[in-house]
Design a protein around this motif. Structure first.
Motif, PDB file in Angstrom:
ATOM      1  N   SER A  31      48.422  25.076 -32.651  1.00 52.31           N
ATOM      2  CA  SER A  31      48.127  26.468 -32.970  1.00 52.31           C
ATOM      3  C   SER A  31      46.763  26.617 -33.637  1.00 52.31           C
ATOM      4  CB  SER A  31      49.210  27.041 -33.905  1.00 52.31           C
ATOM      5  OG  SER A  31      49.130  26.430 -35.179  1.00 52.31           O
ATOM      6  N   PHE A 107      55.583  35.882 -29.016  1.00 57.40           N
ATOM      7  CA  PHE A 107      55.038  35.645 -30.346  1.00 57.40           C
ATOM      8  C   PHE A 107      54.444  36.932 -30.913  1.00 57.40           C
ATOM      9  CE2 PHE A 107      51.608  34.996 -27.374  1.00 57.40           C
ATOM     10  CZ  PHE A 107      50.490  35.536 -28.000  1.00 57.40           C
ATOM     11  N   GLN A 108      54.314  36.948 -32.223  1.00 55.00           N
ATOM     12  CA  GLN A 108      53.709  38.066 -32.934  1.00 55.00           C
ATOM     13  C   GLN A 108      52.424  37.612 -33.608  1.00 55.00           C
ATOM     14  OE1 GLN A 108      57.221  39.112 -35.362  1.00 55.00           O
ATOM     15  NE2 GLN A 108      56.862  41.226 -34.748  1.00 55.00           N
ATOM     16  N   ASP A 109      51.326  38.321 -33.355  1.00 57.60           N
ATOM     17  CA  ASP A 109      50.110  38.071 -34.115  1.00 57.60           C
ATOM     18  C   ASP A 109      50.273  38.633 -35.518  1.00 57.60           C
ATOM     19  OD1 ASP A 109      48.602  36.771 -32.127  1.00 57.60           O
ATOM     20  OD2 ASP A 109      48.169  38.692 -31.161  1.00 57.60           O
ATOM     21  N   GLU A 110      49.529  38.068 -36.452  1.00 53.77           N
ATOM     22  CA  GLU A 110      49.657  38.495 -37.840  1.00 53.77           C
ATOM     23  C   GLU A 110      49.353  39.987 -37.972  1.00 53.77           C
ATOM     24  OE1 GLU A 110      47.905  37.268 -42.244  1.00 53.77           O
ATOM     25  OE2 GLU A 110      47.397  36.073 -40.476  1.00 53.77           O
ATOM     26  N   ASP A 112      51.045  42.372 -36.557  1.00 47.11           N
ATOM     27  CA  ASP A 112      51.601  43.143 -35.442  1.00 47.11           C
ATOM     28  C   ASP A 112      53.111  43.247 -35.584  1.00 47.11           C
ATOM     29  OD1 ASP A 112      49.131  43.448 -34.393  1.00 47.11           O
ATOM     30  OD2 ASP A 112      49.378  42.052 -32.725  1.00 47.11           O
ATOM     31  N   TYR A 115      55.885  42.220 -29.986  1.00 46.93           N
ATOM     32  CA  TYR A 115      55.807  40.862 -29.485  1.00 46.93           C
ATOM     33  C   TYR A 115      54.896  40.795 -28.257  1.00 46.93           C
ATOM     34  CZ  TYR A 115      59.589  39.216 -32.486  1.00 46.93           C
ATOM     35  OH  TYR A 115      60.340  38.865 -33.569  1.00 46.93           O
ATOM     36  N   THR A 116      54.189  39.679 -28.129  1.00 49.19           N
ATOM     37  CA  THR A 116      53.344  39.416 -26.963  1.00 49.19           C
ATOM     38  C   THR A 116      54.033  38.400 -26.071  1.00 49.19           C
ATOM     39  OG1 THR A 116      51.319  39.854 -28.206  1.00 49.19           O
ATOM     40  CG2 THR A 116      51.104  38.572 -26.168  1.00 49.19           C
ATOM     41  N   GLU A 118      53.805  35.590 -23.251  1.00 49.91           N
ATOM     42  CA  GLU A 118      52.876  34.619 -22.669  1.00 49.91           C
ATOM     43  C   GLU A 118      53.613  33.804 -21.606  1.00 49.91           C
ATOM     44  OE1 GLU A 118      49.807  32.219 -24.999  1.00 49.91           O
ATOM     45  OE2 GLU A 118      51.389  30.733 -24.632  1.00 49.91           O
TER      46      GLU A 118
END
Length: 195
Positions: A31, A107-110, A112, A115-116, A118
């Motif tokens: 990551s 996943f979630q960006d900080e 947000d 969810y995204t 991929e």
């Protein structure tokens, strides 16, 4: 369980020693950056073996360094996640798993709340080495993954196990020009991308 978040996993001793990792669950991902680590060791001499009930690799670009042979032994599934790559640094890769498969990730960006998604797009590359896929004595676990792409590339690839990716793309690529180079399927091998 064991969790490794790094672009490079190397053999610090640079000797022909045996490294054994025995855990219930192994998670290896990167990551930290979009790039895999640089090769730090000139000689591939070590032996790395991971024994676990389940092995998860990805997301992210990962590289091994200083190993001649790598064994990934999963009683249940060996699963590759999201976008990324797994480069053995020309070490021979021997896999034993009830099922080799892949999965998308959410996943979630900080900051947000949404969810995204991929999609799976993962490559496993042993360079001038070999990839051997075999079947463990454990039971395969069902997955809800649909679609994506798994690419295996090496001088020589042998499959005697089960590789499954519903409605996805599975590719075996031999990059060698030696007499033994090629892709070989064992009598009980299963490759399934149907659905």
């Amino acid at each position: 369980s064991l969790s490794i978040d790094a672009p490079l996993v190397g053999n610090i001793s640079n000797t022909a020693g045996q490294i054994d990792i025995k855990v219930k669950e192994a998670l290896v991902f990167n990551s930290q950056s979009d790039q895999a680590g640089e090769d730090s060791y000139a000689e591939n001499t070590g032996i790395l073996t991971v024994d676990a009930d389940r092995i998860h690799i990805g997301p992210g670009n990962l590289k091994l360094s200083g190993y001649d042979t790598v064994g990934l032994n999963s009683n249940h599934n060996l699963t590759f996640y999201g976008e990324g790559s797994f480069d053995t640094g020309n070490a021979d890769l021997a896999v034993s798993a009830a099922l080799v498969t892949g999965s998308y990730r959410l996943f979630q960006d900080e900051g947000d709340t949404d969810y995204t998604y991929e999609a799976l797009d993962f490559s496993i590359n042993a360079g001038t080495g070999s990839i051997s896929l075999g079947r463990s004595a454990g039971t395969a676990e069902t997955t809800g993954n649909i679609g994506g792409r798994l690419i295996f590339e090496a001088n020589r690839i042998e499959n005697s196990g089960t590789v499954e990716l519903n409605s996805g793309i599975i590719a075996f690529i031999s990059n060698g020009s030696e007499p033994e180079s090629g892709v070989y399927m064992g009598e009980e091998s299963i490759v399934s991308a149907q659905g």
